[in-house]
Enzyme design. Sequence first.
Site, PDB file in Angstrom:
ATOM      1  N   ASP A 189      41.974  36.925  37.649  1.00  0.00           N
ATOM      2  CA  ASP A 189      40.659  37.351  38.135  1.00  0.00           C
ATOM      3  C   ASP A 189      40.288  38.697  37.511  1.00  0.00           C
ATOM      4  O   ASP A 189      41.152  39.409  36.987  1.00  0.00           O
ATOM      5  CB  ASP A 189      40.741  37.437  39.669  1.00  0.00           C
ATOM      6  CG  ASP A 189      39.504  38.016  40.296  1.00  0.00           C
ATOM      7  OD1 ASP A 189      38.394  37.692  39.848  1.00  0.00           O
ATOM      8  OD2 ASP A 189      39.655  38.806  41.264  1.00  0.00           O
ATOM      9  N   ASP A 231      37.400  41.318  38.836  1.00  0.00           N
ATOM     10  CA  ASP A 231      37.108  42.444  39.735  1.00  0.00           C
ATOM     11  C   ASP A 231      38.232  42.609  40.761  1.00  0.00           C
ATOM     12  O   ASP A 231      38.639  41.659  41.426  1.00  0.00           O
ATOM     13  CB  ASP A 231      35.780  42.209  40.475  1.00  0.00           C
ATOM     14  CG  ASP A 231      34.621  42.118  39.510  1.00  0.00           C
ATOM     15  OD1 ASP A 231      34.588  42.926  38.561  1.00  0.00           O
ATOM     16  OD2 ASP A 231      33.772  41.224  39.680  1.00  0.00           O
ATOM     17  N   ASP A 262      42.425  38.882  43.905  1.00  0.00           N
ATOM     18  CA  ASP A 262      42.450  39.740  45.098  1.00  0.00           C
ATOM     19  C   ASP A 262      41.720  39.140  46.291  1.00  0.00           C
ATOM     20  O   ASP A 262      41.747  39.712  47.371  1.00  0.00           O
ATOM     21  CB  ASP A 262      41.858  41.124  44.777  1.00  0.00           C
ATOM     22  CG  ASP A 262      40.397  41.039  44.393  1.00  0.00           C
ATOM     23  OD1 ASP A 262      40.025  40.080  43.683  1.00  0.00           O
ATOM     24  OD2 ASP A 262      39.624  41.920  44.796  1.00  0.00           O
TER      25      ASP A 262
HETATM   26 MG   LIG Z   1      38.358  39.779  42.458  1.00  0.00          MG
END
Ligand SMILES: [Mg+2]
Length: 188
Positions: free
Chosen positions: A6, A8, A137
């Site tokens: 991922d 961000d 995240d």
């Molecule tokens: Mg993310």
Amino acid sequence: MLILVDMDGVLADFEGAFLRDWRQQYPDKPFISLDQRRTFYLLEDYPRELRSEVHGVYTALGFFRKLDPIPGAIEALHIMRALSHEVFICTSPLYDYENCVLEKFQWVEDHLGKAWTQRIVMSADKTVVYGDVLIDDKPLITGATQPQWEHIVYDQPYNRESESPRRLTWADDWKSIVFSKPALVGLV
Ligand SMILES: [Mg+2]
């Protein structure tokens, strides 16, 4: 292995740039430091009456391009490739995509080189993307189908409730976590 990473909150420091811009533009408004963040969507941690200003900060022209790399992230991607793994950057665009889509490509070129822009998979639904693991995240990743990948949580203060058995940061011994056998949770 086919590793999805991922962007961000894993490669790019969205939270840090937001906080910097927010405090600069709205010095008299309350702010929430990273260690106090509790919801995955930053907007939801802010009071309702401030949400349009919050949204304005992270959808502004140039915001996504200027995010700092999270320490160790760029090196980790190069290490994965050097170990002959397939690595793709798997990122969801904002619903208000106008600046973020182009700037995510520019960010990858700025920090990893143009060839890596060919390794971007942009999908609002990551369950339809094939891979062995997804390092992300977001605490709970759902979508149209049952994903093939195993979710490895990139540790952040706002995702501690995630039930995924594997969790890392680039400061950890992430190689042993990524390359260990999948946890056979629930299988005895
Ligand atoms: Mg993310």
